[in-house]
Design an enzyme around this catalytic site. Sequence first.
Site: not given
Ligand code: 26Q
Length: 811
Positions: A652, A550, A356, A544-545, A656
Amino acid sequence: MLSIDRKTFKIAFINKFVEIHGVELKDGTNQQKYEALAGIVRDYVSRTWLKTNKRNNKSGQKQVYYFSMEFLLGRLLGDALLNLGLRDVCKAALEELNINLDELENFEHDQGLGNGGLGRLAACFLDSMASLNIPGNGCGIRYKYGFFEQKIIDGKQVEVSDEWLKEGNAWETRKANKSEIVKFGGEIKVDYINGGMNFTHVNYEPVLAVPYDTPVVGYENDVVNTLRLWSAEAVSNEFDYSSFSRGEFLQAIEYKNSVESISQVLYPEDSFYKGKILRLKQQYFFVSAGIQSILRHFKKQDGDIRFLDEKVALHINDTHPTLAIPELMRILVDEEGLDWDEAWRITTNTVSYTNHTILAEALEKWPIDMFKTLLPRIYMVVEEINKRFCEELWNKFQGQWQKISDMAIISDGQIKMAHLAIVGSHSVNGVAKLHTEILKKKEMSNFYYLYPNKFNNKTNGITHRRWLLKSNPRLTDLLKETIGESFIKHPTDLVNFERFLEDKSTLEKLGKIKLANKEVLTNTILQTQGISVDPNSIFDVHVKRIHAYKRQILNCLRIMDLHNALIDNPNLGIEPRTFIFAGKAAPGYYLAKNTIELINSVAKLINNDSRINDKIKVVYLENYNVSMAEEIVPGTDLSEQISTTTKEASGTSNMKFMMNGAVTIATLDGANIEIRDEVTDDDIVIFGLTADEVFNYYKFGGYNSIEIYNNDSRIKRVLNDLINGKYHQDKERFRSIYENLITYNDEFFVLKDFDSYIRAQDRVNTLFKDPVKWQKMCGQNIAHSGIFSSDRTIEQYATGIWGSEVIYKNL
Ligand code: 26Q
């Protein structure tokens, strides 16, 4: 689909209320009424749930298990009612009792067990699997505290813990009899028996993994799948005292606390990896529990473990559940007695992996020492996988030491989870075309060269049931009126709406629907923020975050610039606009938090500036979550998707907004490209650097943000305003943003894209002035959004990766 009439529903509701609360309905609180309603819906779901499970056991169809650290479900009541086909009956029954369904729904706490896109994607996928009748289960962690609640105090983000379980959770069932033991720490004893090696794990710390099951209701098809979330508990005292602890009370308490901390809280970082041991514990905890329980179930159904890959697909949502690979190997080799090669064949055929992100700072790498101490046997398995993989590399790339060391799973004292995930699975997919190309040609090019057939693209999607049918009933009704109901089961039929866009009255209706949705949002803004905004203004939305890539900063700078322009020329020909922001920053991410504060400072100044006659307003909505998104998305005119090209894997929310008839202003990043391809350049506003341009700058350098600063008076002015006290009495308050853009040469090309962004916004302004043209654009977006239903995505996963049968028919 359940056929229950209004009267039956009403009686069931009243009975349920008395049964669970022991008071009469008229004396009940809304919270209690919500609980009773959720209770009966749960009862209705349970019967179908049981039937689905029985059917699955009998049919022997391939089961998909979607492993994810995050499931961002939001509220479930409305979803369940919609999918059961009970919404209208329920609404009418409650009305007879003077109860408003929409109001009651607000008493459900959002299930916020995810950070953002990745977690919400998992939730949309569950909905699509159930609705497409694919036997698909979610597997994750039941965090006691979900993603933190955000308060904005004095313009700053303050984090408050999310006590989502405080009032209970009507949807989950604790299944104590399905618990598993997960082992941490200790040592591995090796015995040589009959020429083979036998591994025994001793002195480990046992953790009891207790599953909580939540039903996932398919859309009007008599299917209820399962989301299984694991909670960590201390094993019972007897075990504790006799074989593990030395019987000391305090130690026992310490053990209990340390165990329970595993499923205590969701990590709130979504793109920044920190090597925290608790995070590694969480990962192994749910992966081990999940796989043990899958195999136990498989064997109970008389499954032959040698054919596991024909009956089970394990999908890992990013690298977070990658330990599924060595855990499955461990069980197959140590417990099932298979030889390594056969176990490896089964494991790689069973596991598939989605990437991702390409942000380097998000890649998971665990220090060997930590890993080995916590998971001694798993470490041995990973070592063996690495050894064999390096042999393969050696045969292929003899003498190319650098390459081999770059690709190894273990190197530089670390275990590289993405490498393990690629090597140990049969499929590696990106989440949008551009993203997948970047994986193949850049980030993972070495692996692509080695395993070209593993790599594939699966562009993300969103469930149109929650994000259209449920969240935008007004638009849904118009669509039903015009194109009929087929789009509900076949979302690409939305394209039939195109024909109606020549019809003035449809366009007017579209405009009225948007206005009504904007009025709802206007009201929320007034209630929650005390800001009054004009529903006829352009609702320009960036939610968004909060993250540098972003580029909320880019948006903020152009608002500052627009404010300057309005002050210089109060007669500027702009349509009134309301700029709406929402989103959470990771608690330790200073720049992101500083960005929130800046937006709020800009909002304060602009909203109180009488010189500009309310032409622009800025709003920061507190505590963005799934439920809030469901309200914002239908009331949006302009969707901001302005990430630095190449950085947003897919996105995503862009889908929406499109589905709800917003026009998108976007860079050619992630799935924005595919949205553009669907609607053509006529119906989207594109700006900014292309991917090639960005890569060229990375490769050859040549970008100098100071030059832009010096040559563009608008930029100079807004940047100077960051540090001259205009937006804060403490001049230094926004220094970090300034430094990032100037001293650190603007890593995300904010200044580079500024001019092109402003010009794009001018185009938006012109387009909005012509309501017919604007409504047509909105309509085109709706008509072409069907492809972004997660039903399409899931069908592609099912046929292209999991090898599951897709049976559409209603059962
Ligand atoms: C990893 C290691 C330690 C702590 C946290 C994490 C961690 C947690 C969540 C790393 C990444 C995430 C989330 C990532 C994320 O939401 N990515 C998004 O995924 C979406 C679905 O595929 C995409 O549409 C977005 O572009 C992407 O940023």
